[in-house]
Design a protein around this motif. Structure first.
Motif, PDB file in Angstrom:
ATOM      1  N   ASP A 268      -6.225  73.430  13.708  1.00  0.00           N
ATOM      2  CA  ASP A 268      -7.500  72.377  13.945  1.00  0.00           C
ATOM      3  C   ASP A 268      -8.212  72.229  12.762  1.00  0.00           C
TER       4      ASP A 268
ATOM      5  N   ARG B 244      -6.802  57.328  13.607  1.00  0.00           N
ATOM      6  CA  ARG B 244      -7.062  58.850  13.869  1.00  0.00           C
ATOM      7  C   ARG B 244      -5.693  59.848  13.276  1.00  0.00           C
ATOM      8  N   ILE B 245      -5.027  58.906  12.583  1.00  0.00           N
ATOM      9  CA  ILE B 245      -3.879  59.616  11.918  1.00  0.00           C
ATOM     10  C   ILE B 245      -3.875  59.322  10.461  1.00  0.00           C
TER      11      ILE B 245
ATOM     12  N   LYS C 191       7.929  60.395  13.689  1.00  0.00           N
ATOM     13  CA  LYS C 191       7.251  60.392  15.074  1.00  0.00           C
ATOM     14  C   LYS C 191       5.731  60.345  14.505  1.00  0.00           C
ATOM     15  N   TRP C 192       4.985  59.823  15.878  1.00  0.00           N
ATOM     16  CA  TRP C 192       3.690  59.695  15.548  1.00  0.00           C
ATOM     17  C   TRP C 192       3.031  60.972  15.306  1.00  0.00           C
ATOM     18  N   PRO C 193       2.217  61.506  14.259  1.00  0.00           N
ATOM     19  CA  PRO C 193       1.702  62.740  13.865  1.00  0.00           C
ATOM     20  C   PRO C 193       0.835  63.322  14.966  1.00  0.00           C
ATOM     21  N   THR C 194       0.724  64.529  15.253  1.00  0.00           N
ATOM     22  CA  THR C 194       0.030  65.200  16.220  1.00  0.00           C
ATOM     23  C   THR C 194      -1.310  65.537  15.738  1.00  0.00           C
ATOM     24  N   ILE C 195      -1.358  65.670  14.343  1.00  0.00           N
ATOM     25  CA  ILE C 195      -2.857  65.942  13.859  1.00  0.00           C
ATOM     26  C   ILE C 195      -3.354  65.074  12.833  1.00  0.00           C
TER      27      ILE C 195
END
Ligand code: SF4
Length: 353
Positions: free
Chosen positions: A2, A311-312, A241-245
């Motif tokens: 986070d 957002r990424i 892949k689309w980043p998760t953070i």
């Protein structure tokens, strides 16, 4: 991870003193140390704070100016290692940086050393660093780092003067057996304001080349001050892949402390959240209005505010501020037109108070 709770990387400018006069220097480095620099005791107090209050402490990068100019650098590195922090040093290549000094760092427990190489030849690199012989010395110190068993990171600054050498630089870093290559897209701050600018088209083409190159090597490749690198990866590298953070960028996974203790979202973004002499770093990172707002993608304006990648990515806040005076404006180095974007003049609002 986070990124609102703890930074991934903390870069610490221990001093602005440096024997070089590099053309891009964001710190406007000077030959002598400032007597008001943080003391060893003050540095240790910050290390206590971040090593106990951040659940996952950041990667520590001690830089300058030239950190080797501090006679207590060894004590600072020992203090960092003693708190079990992953410790890295980013020195300038001057006669002060010898193999013996590097061997001492290895003995202390330093994991990574970064060496700046801005072009694949002495003509480019020495011209950029304004010191003859620096290119050859940088190659020697880089080889020392790997021979001594530490991770070697090479940092390369990209501007109008160095962009043409990037493919050859890509070959050179392979030969040097690096652990990582960080490519800095120069933000016009400090002495870097006077450098020949790289065009938006060249930035986009270089990032696309870097995205494809990164998939052909077995070391980490990162673009600094260019979070749109993630968009280029998604658009050009099949299977990404689309980043998760969110991207690690200013105030979001990254924090910078200057030689006097001021805390900035980045070394390229001269807006301070406060000073570690008065407020714990952990509080400034998590709770200051400046850092919280910089992490909020809904506050972005211009094309970045309308972008499906915000957002990424979110663009370089440092460059938006340097060029437009608005922290939340679109990143002027990114040519991307978001879906549904209607061409209209960018609104430039007042600088963050
Ligand atoms: S417009 Fe902004 S958010 Fe979108 S890709 Fe470019 S820099 Fe990133």
């Amino acid at each position: 991870m986070d990124l609102a709770k703890a930074p991934h990387v903390l870069t610490w400018e221990l001093t602005r003193a440096c024997g070089l006069k590099c053309r891009h220097c964001r710190a406007n480095a000077i030959p002598r140390r400032n007597p008001r620099e943080l003391t060893l005791a003050e540095v240790e107090a910050v290390l206590d704070d971040l090593s106990t209050r951040f659940e996952i402490p950041p990667l520590m990068v001690f830089t300058g100016g030239d950190p080797v100019e501090r006679p207590d650098l060894r004590e600072i590195l020992k203090a960092s290692v003693a708190r079990k922090l992953h410790t890295a040093v980013s020195p300038s290549v001057t006669p002060l940086l010898t193999r013996k000094v590097l061997a001492e760092w290895k003995e202390i427990g330093v994991k990574t050393v970064s060496i700046s190489i801005d072009g694949p030849s002495a003509a480019v690199h020495d011209g950029f660093r304004r010191m003859d012989g620096t290119f050859v010395a940088s190659l020697e110190r880089a080889r020392d780092v790997t021979e001594l068993g530490m991770n070697l990171q090479v940092n390369t600054s990209v501007c109008g003067d160095t962009v043409a050498g990037m493919p050859s630089m890509g070959e050179l870093v392979k030969e040097l057996k690096v652990s990582s290559w960080e490519v800095f897209f120069v933000v016009p701050t400090g002495r870097g304001r006077a450098l020949p600018k790289i065009t938006t088209e060249d930035t986009e083409a270089t990032l696309k080349w870097l995205a494809l190159y990164s998939k052909t090597v077995d070391f980490r490749v990162t673009a600094i001050a260019a979070p749109q690198f993630r968009r280029l990866l998604l658009q050009n590298v099949p299977g990404t892949k689309w980043p998760t953070i969110p991207a690690v960028r200013e105030a979001q996974g990254f924090v910078f402390i200057d030689h006097l203790g001021e805390v900035y979202p980045s070394g390229y973004l001269p807006v301070s959240a406060g000073n570690v002499r008065h407020t714990p770093l952990t509080s400034l990172y998590r709770d200051s209005q400046l850092f919280r707002e910089l992490r909020d993608p809904d506050l972005l304006r211009g094309r970045c505010g309308a972008c499906e990648y915000k957002r990424i990515c979110g663009g370089s806040r440092a460059r938006a501020y340097a060029v437009t005076g608005d922290l939340q404006n679109e990143d002027p180095a990114c040519p991307y037109i978001p879906e549904g974007w209607e061409e209209r003049p960018t609104v430039v609002l007042p600088v963050h108070a």
